[in-house]
Scaffold this motif. Structure first.
Motif, PDB file in Angstrom:
ATOM      1  N   GLN A   1       0.764  -1.249   0.022  1.00 24.95           N
ATOM      2  CA  GLN A   1       0.181  -0.010  -0.152  1.00 24.95           C
ATOM      3  C   GLN A   1       0.832   1.238  -0.156  1.00 24.95           C
ATOM      4  O   GLN A   1       0.663   2.223  -0.567  1.00 24.95           O
ATOM      5  N   SER A   2       1.745   1.048   0.860  1.00 27.35           N
ATOM      6  CA  SER A   2       2.623   2.632   0.916  1.00 27.35           C
ATOM      7  C   SER A   2       3.652   2.590  -0.274  1.00 27.35           C
ATOM      8  O   SER A   2       3.932   3.728  -0.749  1.00 27.35           O
ATOM      9  N   ARG A   3       3.772   1.545  -0.726  1.00 28.76           N
ATOM     10  CA  ARG A   3       4.584   1.495  -2.174  1.00 28.76           C
ATOM     11  C   ARG A   3       3.784   2.054  -3.161  1.00 28.76           C
ATOM     12  O   ARG A   3       4.235   2.955  -4.062  1.00 28.76           O
ATOM     13  N   GLU A   4       2.534   1.839  -3.447  1.00 30.89           N
ATOM     14  CA  GLU A   4       1.462   2.491  -4.367  1.00 30.89           C
ATOM     15  C   GLU A   4       1.422   4.131  -3.930  1.00 30.89           C
ATOM     16  O   GLU A   4       1.293   4.833  -5.060  1.00 30.89           O
ATOM     17  N   GLU A   5       1.319   4.166  -2.872  1.00 30.52           N
ATOM     18  CA  GLU A   5       1.078   5.827  -2.384  1.00 30.52           C
ATOM     19  C   GLU A   5       2.439   6.552  -2.683  1.00 30.52           C
ATOM     20  O   GLU A   5       2.525   7.504  -3.165  1.00 30.52           O
ATOM     21  N   LEU A   6       3.671   5.804  -2.564  1.00 28.03           N
ATOM     22  CA  LEU A   6       4.980   6.674  -2.770  1.00 28.03           C
ATOM     23  C   LEU A   6       4.887   6.638  -4.314  1.00 28.03           C
ATOM     24  O   LEU A   6       5.246   7.698  -4.794  1.00 28.03           O
ATOM     25  N   LEU A   7       4.482   5.783  -5.050  1.00 26.37           N
ATOM     26  CA  LEU A   7       4.713   5.765  -6.403  1.00 26.37           C
ATOM     27  C   LEU A   7       3.565   7.097  -7.089  1.00 26.37           C
ATOM     28  O   LEU A   7       3.969   8.008  -7.735  1.00 26.37           O
ATOM     29  N   LYS A   8       2.565   7.070  -6.624  1.00 25.10           N
ATOM     30  CA  LYS A   8       1.364   8.161  -6.770  1.00 25.10           C
ATOM     31  C   LYS A   8       1.879   9.597  -6.345  1.00 25.10           C
ATOM     32  O   LYS A   8       1.854  10.546  -7.274  1.00 25.10           O
ATOM     33  N   ASN A   9       2.766   9.574  -5.263  1.00 26.58           N
ATOM     34  CA  ASN A   9       3.085  10.861  -4.631  1.00 26.58           C
ATOM     35  C   ASN A   9       3.855  11.579  -5.494  1.00 26.58           C
ATOM     36  O   ASN A   9       4.352  12.624  -5.864  1.00 26.58           O
ATOM     37  N   LEU A  10       5.102  10.480  -5.813  1.00 29.53           N
ATOM     38  CA  LEU A  10       6.203  10.989  -6.632  1.00 29.53           C
ATOM     39  C   LEU A  10       5.932  11.435  -8.037  1.00 29.53           C
ATOM     40  O   LEU A  10       6.654  12.195  -8.609  1.00 29.53           O
ATOM     41  N   GLN A  11       4.919  10.895  -8.486  1.00 26.16           N
ATOM     42  CA  GLN A  11       4.359  11.216  -9.741  1.00 26.16           C
ATOM     43  C   GLN A  11       3.839  12.747  -9.848  1.00 26.16           C
ATOM     44  O   GLN A  11       3.478  13.381 -10.927  1.00 26.16           O
ATOM     45  N   GLN A  12       3.208  13.106  -8.587  1.00 24.75           N
ATOM     46  CA  GLN A  12       2.626  14.304  -8.332  1.00 24.75           C
ATOM     47  C   GLN A  12       3.433  15.450  -7.699  1.00 24.75           C
ATOM     48  O   GLN A  12       3.186  16.592  -7.781  1.00 24.75           O
ATOM     49  N   ILE A  13       4.841  15.192  -7.132  1.00 25.76           N
ATOM     50  CA  ILE A  13       5.385  16.224  -6.541  1.00 25.76           C
ATOM     51  C   ILE A  13       5.925  17.075  -7.585  1.00 25.76           C
ATOM     52  O   ILE A  13       6.389  16.833  -9.094  1.00 25.76           O
ATOM     53  N   GLY A  14       6.523  18.201  -7.332  1.00 28.09           N
ATOM     54  CA  GLY A  14       7.180  18.926  -8.384  1.00 28.09           C
ATOM     55  C   GLY A  14       8.658  18.468  -8.924  1.00 28.09           C
ATOM     56  O   GLY A  14       9.317  17.810  -8.129  1.00 28.09           O
ATOM     57  N   TYR A  15       9.054  18.894 -10.011  1.00 29.59           N
ATOM     58  CA  TYR A  15       9.943  18.205 -10.796  1.00 29.59           C
ATOM     59  C   TYR A  15      11.394  18.514  -9.805  1.00 29.59           C
ATOM     60  O   TYR A  15      12.192  17.672  -9.849  1.00 29.59           O
ATOM     61  N   ASP A  16      11.442  19.396  -9.151  1.00 24.86           N
ATOM     62  CA  ASP A  16      12.680  19.958  -8.278  1.00 24.86           C
ATOM     63  C   ASP A  16      12.644  18.663  -7.174  1.00 24.86           C
ATOM     64  O   ASP A  16      13.805  18.295  -6.929  1.00 24.86           O
ATOM     65  N   ASP A  17      11.463  18.445  -6.509  1.00 25.04           N
ATOM     66  CA  ASP A  17      11.641  17.719  -5.390  1.00 25.04           C
ATOM     67  C   ASP A  17      11.909  16.179  -6.208  1.00 25.04           C
ATOM     68  O   ASP A  17      12.666  15.321  -5.405  1.00 25.04           O
ATOM     69  N   LEU A  18      11.375  15.892  -7.154  1.00 25.11           N
ATOM     70  CA  LEU A  18      11.574  14.513  -7.831  1.00 25.11           C
ATOM     71  C   LEU A  18      12.991  14.532  -8.397  1.00 25.11           C
ATOM     72  O   LEU A  18      13.694  13.456  -8.053  1.00 25.11           O
ATOM     73  N   GLU A  19      13.646  15.512  -8.862  1.00 25.37           N
ATOM     74  CA  GLU A  19      14.954  15.339  -8.956  1.00 25.37           C
ATOM     75  C   GLU A  19      16.026  15.170  -8.014  1.00 25.37           C
ATOM     76  O   GLU A  19      16.698  14.645  -8.038  1.00 25.37           O
ATOM     77  N   TYR A  20      15.587  15.944  -6.995  1.00 24.64           N
ATOM     78  CA  TYR A  20      16.443  15.777  -5.700  1.00 24.64           C
ATOM     79  C   TYR A  20      16.559  14.309  -5.037  1.00 24.64           C
ATOM     80  O   TYR A  20      17.266  13.791  -4.600  1.00 24.64           O
ATOM     81  N   CYS A  21      15.223  13.645  -4.962  1.00 25.09           N
ATOM     82  CA  CYS A  21      14.922  12.381  -4.627  1.00 25.09           C
ATOM     83  C   CYS A  21      15.913  11.479  -5.549  1.00 25.09           C
ATOM     84  O   CYS A  21      16.431  10.263  -5.246  1.00 25.09           O
ATOM     85  N   TYR A  22      15.678  11.708  -6.827  1.00 22.68           N
ATOM     86  CA  TYR A  22      16.491  10.701  -7.912  1.00 22.68           C
ATOM     87  C   TYR A  22      18.023  11.097  -7.641  1.00 22.68           C
ATOM     88  O   TYR A  22      18.646   9.869  -7.592  1.00 22.68           O
ATOM     89  N   TYR A  23      18.559  12.156  -7.410  1.00 22.53           N
ATOM     90  CA  TYR A  23      20.049  12.161  -7.371  1.00 22.53           C
ATOM     91  C   TYR A  23      20.371  11.639  -5.709  1.00 22.53           C
ATOM     92  O   TYR A  23      21.682  11.130  -5.683  1.00 22.53           O
ATOM     93  N   LEU A  24      19.568  11.695  -5.030  1.00 21.34           N
ATOM     94  CA  LEU A  24      19.793  10.943  -3.607  1.00 21.34           C
ATOM     95  C   LEU A  24      20.260   9.572  -3.736  1.00 21.34           C
ATOM     96  O   LEU A  24      20.934   8.899  -3.112  1.00 21.34           O
ATOM     97  N   ILE A  25      19.426   8.932  -4.661  1.00 21.21           N
ATOM     98  CA  ILE A  25      19.493   7.447  -4.839  1.00 21.21           C
ATOM     99  C   ILE A  25      20.563   7.058  -5.672  1.00 21.21           C
ATOM    100  O   ILE A  25      20.872   5.989  -5.958  1.00 21.21           O
ATOM    101  N   LYS A  26      21.050   8.139  -6.506  1.00 18.99           N
ATOM    102  CA  LYS A  26      22.043   7.697  -7.585  1.00 18.99           C
ATOM    103  C   LYS A  26      23.301   7.841  -6.875  1.00 18.99           C
ATOM    104  O   LYS A  26      24.023   8.207  -6.370  1.00 18.99           O
TER     105      LYS A  26
END
Length: 66
Positions: A41-66
């Motif tokens: 359930q939280s994985r699906e919520e994470l997916l949904k929320n990541l699709q809706q957050i701003g590009y700057d926040d998404l990019e921040y999260c992406y570079y954290l995991i790289k």
């Protein structure tokens, strides 16, 4: 890089490494909960929320995991 690909890579990383600091920061950013326990359930919520957050926040999260 396409946003959907970034989202999928983030979700995959968090799923595999749910206890890492980077995963917890992603959960804090996307779910508002640093200590979120990742389940289906939280994985699906994470997916949904990541699709809706701003590009700057998404990019921040992406570079954290790289």
């Amino acid at each position: 890089m396409e946003q959907q690909q970034m989202v999928q890579e983030i979700v995959d990383f968090v799923t595999r490494n749910s206890h890492s600091h980077a995963s917890r920061i992603v959960c804090q950013t996307a779910l508002g909960d640093y200590h979120a326990q990742l389940n289906l359930q939280s994985r699906e919520e994470l997916l949904k929320n990541l699709q809706q957050i701003g590009y700057d926040d998404l990019e921040y999260c992406y570079y954290l995991i790289k």
